[in-house]
Design an enzyme around this catalytic site. Structure first.
Site, PDB file in Angstrom:
ATOM      1  CB  SER A   4      40.548  15.244  -5.474  1.00 19.42           C
ATOM      2  OG  SER A   4      39.856  14.072  -5.094  1.00 19.42           O
ATOM      3  CG  HIS A  28      41.033  17.721  -2.007  1.00 19.15           C
ATOM      4  ND1 HIS A  28      40.693  18.810  -1.233  1.00 19.15           N
ATOM      5  CD2 HIS A  28      39.885  17.023  -2.189  1.00 19.15           C
ATOM      6  CE1 HIS A  28      39.397  18.776  -0.970  1.00 19.15           C
ATOM      7  NE2 HIS A  28      38.881  17.684  -1.528  1.00 19.15           N
ATOM      8  CG  ASP A  30      37.803  14.154  -1.657  1.00 19.69           C
ATOM      9  OD1 ASP A  30      37.343  15.218  -1.188  1.00 19.69           O
ATOM     10  OD2 ASP A  30      38.316  14.079  -2.793  1.00 19.69           O
ATOM     11  CG  MET A  32      33.776  10.691   0.928  1.00 17.01           C
ATOM     12  SD  MET A  32      33.013  10.430  -0.682  1.00 17.01           S
ATOM     13  CE  MET A  32      33.855  11.687  -1.652  1.00 17.01           C
ATOM     14  CG  HIS A  61      36.531  17.747   1.469  1.00 13.28           C
ATOM     15  ND1 HIS A  61      35.990  17.670   0.206  1.00 13.28           N
ATOM     16  CD2 HIS A  61      35.528  18.215   2.274  1.00 13.28           C
ATOM     17  CE1 HIS A  61      34.724  18.056   0.233  1.00 13.28           C
ATOM     18  NE2 HIS A  61      34.414  18.379   1.478  1.00 13.28           N
ATOM     19  CG  MET A  63      32.742  15.303   2.189  1.00  8.55           C
ATOM     20  SD  MET A  63      33.077  14.879   0.471  1.00  8.55           S
ATOM     21  CE  MET A  63      34.829  14.521   0.578  1.00  8.55           C
ATOM     22  CG  MET A 132      31.233  21.182  -1.101  1.00 10.19           C
ATOM     23  SD  MET A 132      32.785  20.355  -1.503  1.00 10.19           S
ATOM     24  CE  MET A 132      32.265  19.110  -2.693  1.00 10.19           C
ATOM     25  N   GLY A 137      30.322  13.771  -2.449  1.00  8.52           N
ATOM     26  CA  GLY A 137      30.103  12.322  -2.451  1.00  8.52           C
ATOM     27  C   GLY A 137      30.829  11.583  -3.559  1.00  8.52           C
ATOM     28  N   GLY A 139      33.322  11.878  -7.381  1.00  6.76           N
ATOM     29  CA  GLY A 139      34.056  12.615  -8.394  1.00  6.76           C
ATOM     30  C   GLY A 139      33.305  12.539  -9.716  1.00  6.76           C
ATOM     31  CG  ASP A 171      36.163  19.460  -3.818  1.00  7.79           C
ATOM     32  OD1 ASP A 171      36.343  18.859  -4.889  1.00  7.79           O
ATOM     33  OD2 ASP A 171      36.150  18.897  -2.702  1.00  7.79           O
TER      34      ASP A 171
HETATM   35  C1  DX5 Z   1      33.530  15.225  -4.142  1.00  9.06           C
HETATM   36  C2  DX5 Z   1      34.922  15.447  -3.628  1.00  9.06           C
HETATM   37  C3  DX5 Z   1      35.855  15.990  -4.613  1.00  9.06           C
HETATM   38  C4  DX5 Z   1      36.075  15.136  -5.841  1.00  9.06           C
HETATM   39  C5  DX5 Z   1      36.189  16.066  -6.983  1.00  9.06           C
HETATM   40  O1  DX5 Z   1      32.658  15.062  -3.100  1.00  9.06           O
HETATM   41  O2  DX5 Z   1      34.923  16.309  -2.506  1.00  9.06           O
HETATM   42  O3  DX5 Z   1      37.097  16.381  -4.032  1.00  9.06           O
HETATM   43  O4  DX5 Z   1      37.212  14.333  -5.801  1.00  9.06           O
HETATM   44  O5  DX5 Z   1      36.240  15.332  -8.149  1.00  9.06           O
HETATM   45  P1  DX5 Z   1      36.023  16.021  -9.563  1.00  9.06           P
HETATM   46  O6  DX5 Z   1      37.123  16.995  -9.755  1.00  9.06           O
HETATM   47  O7  DX5 Z   1      36.072  14.856 -10.503  1.00  9.06           O
HETATM   48  O8  DX5 Z   1      34.669  16.686  -9.541  1.00  9.06           O
HETATM   49 ZN    ZN Z   2      36.861  17.109  -1.835  1.00  7.81          ZN
END
Ligand code: DX5
Ligand code: ZN
Length: 219
Positions: A4, A28, A30, A32, A61, A63, A132, A137, A139, A171
């Protein structure tokens, strides 16, 4: 392995992606919207740019609050797979159909508090189930070990599906210390953000994580 780029350097994404391209299976992405989750990442135009220059197949992904309307656009933009949240969708079956008819594989994601039973009857009809392992939301959060019960049940469901069986993706908080337990529980597709991009050698980290996952997998 699906790194990601959420915690990569957004000002130099082409270079950041190129660091992992040779050793990863997917990228990946993300998305949002600051509504479904309290964070904002890429606009559709920026996402399309990333999809265009990524040499890796893009695993989007979403969100976002309105996947019914938006998810097919990401398929049209060229994503390899488009994953939407079950908690956000109004008509899951129709959205699955619309993503597929626009040329992408289909994923369904569930948040930590969502029971697997809610999506059980969709599993046979999708290409990827995302469990999840953090609240979506951000990382850099801690891996939720309590989600492994759900991953184990999901593996049992998936093993009863006809081939080709959907991938079981996890994830959130995936690192050298957690990937093996996720693999032992039955996951076979791993998103990792900060573990990869905070490492001095992102490509080597992917190889290490994949090796640990392979050692952990027993299904
Ligand atoms: C969080 C995201 C993840 C995020 C994971 O909502 O969907 O894909 O980037 O990051 P790490 O690996 O740092 O938990
Ligand atoms: Zn993700």
């Amino acid at each position: 392995m699906s790194p990601s780029i959420l915690n990569a350097n957004f000002d130099d994404l082409e270079n950041e992606i190129s660091k992992v391209s040779a050793v990863s299976d997917f990228l990946h992405l993300d998305i949002m919207d600051n509504k479904f989750v309290p964070n904002l990442t890429f606009t559709f135009d920026k996402a399309s740019e990333i999809i265009d220059f990524s040499k890796l197949p893009v695993d989007a992904h979403l969100m976002i609050e309105d996947p019914d309307d938006q998810a097919p656009r990401y398929a049209q933009a060229g994503c390899y797979s488009v994953t939407f949240h079950f908690e956000a969708v109004k008509d899951a079956r129709n959205t699955i159909k619309n993503i597929r008819s626009n040329g992408s594989k289909v994923g369904v994601a569930i948040k930590p508090k969502t029971d697997l039973s809610k999506v059980a009857d969709l599993i046979q009809d999708i290409d990827l189930l995302l469990v999840m392992t953090v609240e979506p939301g951000f990382g850099g959060q801690s891996f939720m070990h309590d989600q492994m019960i759900k991953v184990k049940s999901a593996r049992e469901y998936i093993n009863k599906c006809q081939e080709p069986r959907p991938l079981l993706q996890v994830d959130g908080g995936i690192s050298e210390s957690t990937i093996q337990i996720a693999a032992e529980s039955g996951a076979n597709c791993f998103v990792a953000g900060s573990a990869v991009y905070k490492s001095k050698d992102p490509a080597q980290m992917i190889l290490t994580l994949r090796q640990l996952a392979l050692e952990g997998s027993n299904f």
